[in-house]
Design a protein around this motif. Structure first.
Motif, PDB file in Angstrom:
ATOM      1  N   LYS A   2       0.823  -1.208   0.000  1.00  0.00           N
ATOM      2  CA  LYS A   2       0.000   0.000   0.000  1.00  0.00           C
ATOM      3  C   LYS A   2       0.858   1.261   0.000  1.00  0.00           C
ATOM      4  CE  LYS A   2      -3.864  -2.155   2.390  1.00  0.00           C
ATOM      5  NZ  LYS A   2      -4.761  -2.104   3.553  1.00  0.00           N
ATOM      6  N   GLY A   3       2.161   1.094  -0.060  1.00  0.00           N
ATOM      7  CA  GLY A   3       3.045   2.249  -0.060  1.00  0.00           C
ATOM      8  C   GLY A   3       3.245   2.848   1.313  1.00  0.00           C
ATOM      9  N   ILE A   4       2.879   2.127   2.344  1.00  0.00           N
ATOM     10  CA  ILE A   4       3.035   2.618   3.717  1.00  0.00           C
ATOM     11  C   ILE A   4       4.409   2.198   4.219  1.00  0.00           C
ATOM     12  CG2 ILE A   4       2.145   2.493   6.066  1.00  0.00           C
ATOM     13  CD1 ILE A   4      -0.583   1.734   4.822  1.00  0.00           C
ATOM     14  N   SER A   5       5.132   3.162   4.777  1.00  0.00           N
ATOM     15  CA  SER A   5       6.448   2.813   5.313  1.00  0.00           C
ATOM     16  C   SER A   5       6.272   2.012   6.601  1.00  0.00           C
ATOM     17  CB  SER A   5       7.288   4.064   5.559  1.00  0.00           C
ATOM     18  OG  SER A   5       6.690   4.851   6.551  1.00  0.00           O
ATOM     19  N   LEU A   6       7.201   1.134   6.814  1.00  0.00           N
ATOM     20  CA  LEU A   6       7.122   0.238   7.966  1.00  0.00           C
ATOM     21  C   LEU A   6       8.406   0.359   8.768  1.00  0.00           C
ATOM     22  CD1 LEU A   6       5.649  -2.201   9.345  1.00  0.00           C
ATOM     23  CD2 LEU A   6       6.991  -3.669   7.845  1.00  0.00           C
ATOM     24  N   ASN A   7       8.259   0.595  10.048  1.00  0.00           N
ATOM     25  CA  ASN A   7       9.423   0.608  10.925  1.00  0.00           C
ATOM     26  C   ASN A   7       9.764  -0.844  11.230  1.00  0.00           C
ATOM     27  OD1 ASN A   7      10.960   0.480  13.404  1.00  0.00           O
ATOM     28  ND2 ASN A   7      10.569   2.673  13.599  1.00  0.00           N
ATOM     29  N   LYS A   8      10.851  -1.330  10.653  1.00  0.00           N
ATOM     30  CA  LYS A   8      11.202  -2.746  10.772  1.00  0.00           C
ATOM     31  C   LYS A   8      11.479  -3.158  12.218  1.00  0.00           C
ATOM     32  CE  LYS A   8      12.943  -3.038   6.090  1.00  0.00           C
ATOM     33  NZ  LYS A   8      14.098  -3.209   5.224  1.00  0.00           N
ATOM     34  N   ALA A   9      12.079  -2.282  12.985  1.00  0.00           N
ATOM     35  CA  ALA A   9      12.369  -2.599  14.385  1.00  0.00           C
ATOM     36  C   ALA A   9      11.073  -2.746  15.185  1.00  0.00           C
ATOM     37  CB  ALA A   9      13.261  -1.532  15.007  1.00  0.00           C
ATOM     38  N   PHE A  11       8.128  -3.501  13.960  1.00  0.00           N
ATOM     39  CA  PHE A  11       7.451  -4.703  13.462  1.00  0.00           C
ATOM     40  C   PHE A  11       8.066  -5.954  14.083  1.00  0.00           C
ATOM     41  CE2 PHE A  11       7.160  -8.251  10.511  1.00  0.00           C
ATOM     42  CZ  PHE A  11       5.787  -8.320  10.330  1.00  0.00           C
ATOM     43  N   ALA A  12       9.393  -6.027  14.105  1.00  0.00           N
ATOM     44  CA  ALA A  12      10.075  -7.201  14.666  1.00  0.00           C
ATOM     45  C   ALA A  12       9.770  -7.348  16.152  1.00  0.00           C
ATOM     46  CB  ALA A  12      11.586  -7.088  14.441  1.00  0.00           C
ATOM     47  N   PHE A  15       6.173  -8.533  16.541  1.00  0.00           N
ATOM     48  CA  PHE A  15       6.093  -9.936  16.137  1.00  0.00           C
ATOM     49  C   PHE A  15       6.639 -10.844  17.239  1.00  0.00           C
ATOM     50  CE2 PHE A  15       7.708 -13.738  13.982  1.00  0.00           C
ATOM     51  CZ  PHE A  15       6.572 -14.132  13.292  1.00  0.00           C
ATOM     52  N   GLN A  16       7.797 -10.485  17.789  1.00  0.00           N
ATOM     53  CA  GLN A  16       8.385 -11.272  18.875  1.00  0.00           C
ATOM     54  C   GLN A  16       7.454 -11.318  20.080  1.00  0.00           C
ATOM     55  OE1 GLN A  16      12.662 -11.478  20.877  1.00  0.00           O
ATOM     56  NE2 GLN A  16      11.626  -9.577  21.413  1.00  0.00           N
ATOM     57  N   ASN A  17       6.877 -10.194  20.453  1.00  0.00           N
ATOM     58  CA  ASN A  17       5.977 -10.146  21.615  1.00  0.00           C
ATOM     59  C   ASN A  17       4.774 -11.071  21.430  1.00  0.00           C
ATOM     60  OD1 ASN A  17       7.553  -8.323  23.031  1.00  0.00           O
ATOM     61  ND2 ASN A  17       6.449  -6.540  22.278  1.00  0.00           N
ATOM     62  N   ILE A  18       4.207 -11.089  20.238  1.00  0.00           N
ATOM     63  CA  ILE A  18       3.047 -11.951  19.975  1.00  0.00           C
ATOM     64  C   ILE A  18       3.456 -13.413  20.027  1.00  0.00           C
ATOM     65  CG2 ILE A  18       1.439 -12.680  18.165  1.00  0.00           C
ATOM     66  CD1 ILE A  18       0.598 -10.141  19.640  1.00  0.00           C
TER      67      ILE A  18
END
Length: 109
Positions: A2-9, A11-12, A15-18
């Protein structure tokens, strides 16, 4: 996409918390059901510091190996599979993955 920037840190971390939450929830179900004297967390996942912290805070009887021994078995499984493939050793067709199996389920063919 969608062209939305993602903060990789971020997100990671999320993801780890979940994943840690899911693993600890499944562990809690197993502990309630089987009431083990000791909990051993092994394999590559045992190297995760957040998982280790959460489990040790919740279960005083949890054991984690030294980081030296916290290895992922994927390479060993892959090497074994190559050897079996090269020797024409295959399992019968009934063997299927069950990605949604729960602690309460029994594995039955």
């Amino acid at each position: 996409m969608k062209g939305i920037s993602l903060n990789k840190a971020d997100f990671a971390c999320s993801f780890q918390n979940i994943i840690v939450e899911i693993l600890v929830t499944k562990l809690s179900l197993a502990v309630e059901r089987y009431n083990p004297k000791t909990i051993s967390v092994v394999g590559g996942v045992s190297a995760n510091s957040l998982l280790k912290e959460v489990i040790l805070n919740k279960y005083e009887n949890a054991l984690f190996p030294s980081l030296l021994y916290c290895t992922d078995n994927a390479a060993m499984i892959g090497a074994c599979a190559v050897n079996q493939y090269n020797n024409n050793e295959f399992v019968s067709g009934y063997l299927n993955a069950k990605p949604t199996i729960t602690v309460e389920d029994r594995w039955e063919n």
